[in-house]
Design an enzyme around this catalytic site. Sequence first.
Site, PDB file in Angstrom:
ATOM      1  CD  GLU A  24      12.999  -3.342   3.039  1.00 24.79           C
ATOM      2  OE1 GLU A  24      13.411  -4.416   2.595  1.00 24.79           O
ATOM      3  OE2 GLU A  24      12.757  -2.361   2.314  1.00 24.79           O
ATOM      4  CB  CYS A  58      14.532   6.775   6.491  1.00 22.36           C
ATOM      5  SG  CYS A  58      13.047   6.631   5.497  1.00 22.36           S
ATOM      6  CB  CYS A  83       1.696   1.897   1.945  1.00 20.88           C
ATOM      7  SG  CYS A  83       1.253   3.643   2.129  1.00 20.88           S
ATOM      8  CB  CYS A 143       2.437   6.712  -4.386  1.00 17.60           C
ATOM      9  SG  CYS A 143       1.747   7.630  -3.007  1.00 17.60           S
ATOM     10  CB  CYS A 188       5.765   4.298  -3.812  1.00 19.73           C
ATOM     11  SG  CYS A 188       6.250   3.640  -2.223  1.00 19.73           S
ATOM     12  N   GLY A 238       4.828   3.048   4.557  1.00 15.30           N
ATOM     13  CA  GLY A 238       3.575   3.448   5.196  1.00 15.30           C
ATOM     14  C   GLY A 238       3.329   4.944   5.182  1.00 15.30           C
ATOM     15  CD  GLU A 239       0.455   9.476   4.922  1.00 14.04           C
ATOM     16  OE1 GLU A 239       0.979   9.772   3.845  1.00 14.04           O
ATOM     17  OE2 GLU A 239       0.602  10.168   5.947  1.00 14.04           O
ATOM     18  CB  SER A 290       7.693  12.579   5.142  1.00 16.39           C
ATOM     19  OG  SER A 290       7.479  12.746   3.766  1.00 16.39           O
ATOM     20  CB  SER A 349       5.184  13.014  -0.665  1.00 17.14           C
ATOM     21  OG  SER A 349       6.142  12.521   0.214  1.00 17.14           O
ATOM     22  CG  LEU A 350       2.936  19.171  -3.933  1.00 19.05           C
ATOM     23  CD1 LEU A 350       1.584  19.088  -3.226  1.00 19.05           C
ATOM     24  CD2 LEU A 350       3.398  20.630  -3.980  1.00 19.05           C
ATOM     25  CG  HIS A 351       5.754  13.527  -5.624  1.00 16.52           C
ATOM     26  ND1 HIS A 351       7.088  13.785  -5.377  1.00 16.52           N
ATOM     27  CD2 HIS A 351       5.394  12.597  -4.706  1.00 16.52           C
ATOM     28  CE1 HIS A 351       7.504  13.037  -4.377  1.00 16.52           C
ATOM     29  NE2 HIS A 351       6.501  12.318  -3.932  1.00 16.52           N
ATOM     30  CG  ASN A 396      16.145   6.228  -5.843  1.00 18.34           C
ATOM     31  OD1 ASN A 396      17.298   6.485  -6.102  1.00 18.34           O
ATOM     32  ND2 ASN A 396      15.431   6.919  -4.958  1.00 18.34           N
ATOM     33  CB  CYS A 418      13.031   8.274  -1.610  1.00 17.52           C
ATOM     34  SG  CYS A 418      13.391   9.233  -0.182  1.00 17.52           S
TER      35      CYS A 418
HETATM   36  S1  SF4 Z   1       5.012   6.949  -1.282  1.00 20.41           S
HETATM   37 FE1  SF4 Z   1       4.551   6.695   0.896  1.00 20.41          FE
HETATM   38  S2  SF4 Z   1       2.298   6.974   0.988  1.00 20.41           S
HETATM   39 FE2  SF4 Z   1       2.770   6.580  -1.164  1.00 20.41          FE
HETATM   40  S3  SF4 Z   1       2.518   4.335  -1.366  1.00 20.41           S
HETATM   41 FE3  SF4 Z   1       4.706   4.736  -0.913  1.00 20.41          FE
HETATM   42  S4  SF4 Z   1       4.866   4.483   1.310  1.00 20.41           S
HETATM   43 FE4  SF4 Z   1       2.673   4.777   0.818  1.00 20.41          FE
END
Ligand code: SF4
Length: 346
Positions: A94, A107, A114, A118, A121, A165-166, A197, A220-222, A296, A339
């Site tokens: 997507e 985006c 991925c 996380c 996610c 994905g990363e 990112s 992406s720290l969080h 979200n 996101c």
């Molecule tokens: S936030 Fe990004 S790196 Fe983490 S699982 Fe989701 S897509 Fe992968």
Amino acid sequence: MESAKKDIRALTKDQLRDFFVANGDKAFRGNQVYEWLWQKSAHSFETMTNISKETREMLEKNFVINHIKVDQMQRSSDGTIKNAVQLYDGLIVESVLIPTATRTTACVSSQVGCSLDCKFCATSRLKRMRNLNPDEIYDQVVAIDNESRLYFDKPLSNIVFMGMGEPLMNYKNVLQSIEKITSKEGLGMSPKRITVSTSGVPKMIKKMADEEVKFNLAVSLHSAIDEVRTSIMPFNKNFPLKDLREALQYWYSKTKNRITYEYVVWKGINDTQADVEALVKFCRFAPSKVNIIEYNPIDDGAFQQASNNAIDMYQKTLEANNITVTVRRSRGKDIDAACGQLANKS
Ligand code: SF4
């Protein structure tokens, strides 16, 4: 047989020129075809009108153009557009167009599924099937640029690698796609309008710094507390914050580019004064900007957006410490395009 044909966009310009020379034609023919493939984004050899019929047939016999297909497009009530993109092998990723008054941002996805896990996610629930090829990333950008022109009457202005994905786990292809996006023979966009990112892969951040890339970096720290971060981003166990900070320090020493942190504040997870103080401390080593992003919820509700008071506390504390902070409302929630929501549900 169809499968024996090579993907022509896997060839560099020089390889394409060599192919024509080896087949008794002029190297210049390679330039013409290359321009059709990238700048004009041709979906078929047939459309290459300044190439002779004979040559087009010869190309057809040897190669395929594995162009993506926008399988389904959804529009949110706030104008956000989500594309479900079908790849040559039938897999789906997507990508999202986010319009604002001043810009339109794409985006894009870099992997099918991925590699990371996380907890907050939706994409992490999809097994990583494969990395996207450079042309598959490039095509997502072209599709969104076309939609931006069609629906908003302006070209795409920015790109973030923040979809599925990363990106740093598909480093080579992501960099090749950026090279095409920024080159005159591609879309000619400025690298300053592109942000990669990452969840923070220290070794790859250092590699990017060494290669003196010109695009922006966001992390992406969080959480700036290892225990908390590992509980929501389990790979943090292997790449702890001290390694991430060291890599970012190296990045800053080489690029002198400000570092952007993406940060979601969740109720009961990272919404205390101690959490924000740890963030302030983490940011100190280089000029930083913190984007606080509205969360979200994905369907199981384990993660909930923090209270407005907690967001205010973050904002005030960061500002008091001279750290730039923005609080971003989420876009495209009604079509699962925000996101952390990309999960091929459409
Ligand atoms: S936030 Fe990004 S790196 Fe983490 S699982 Fe989701 S897509 Fe992968």
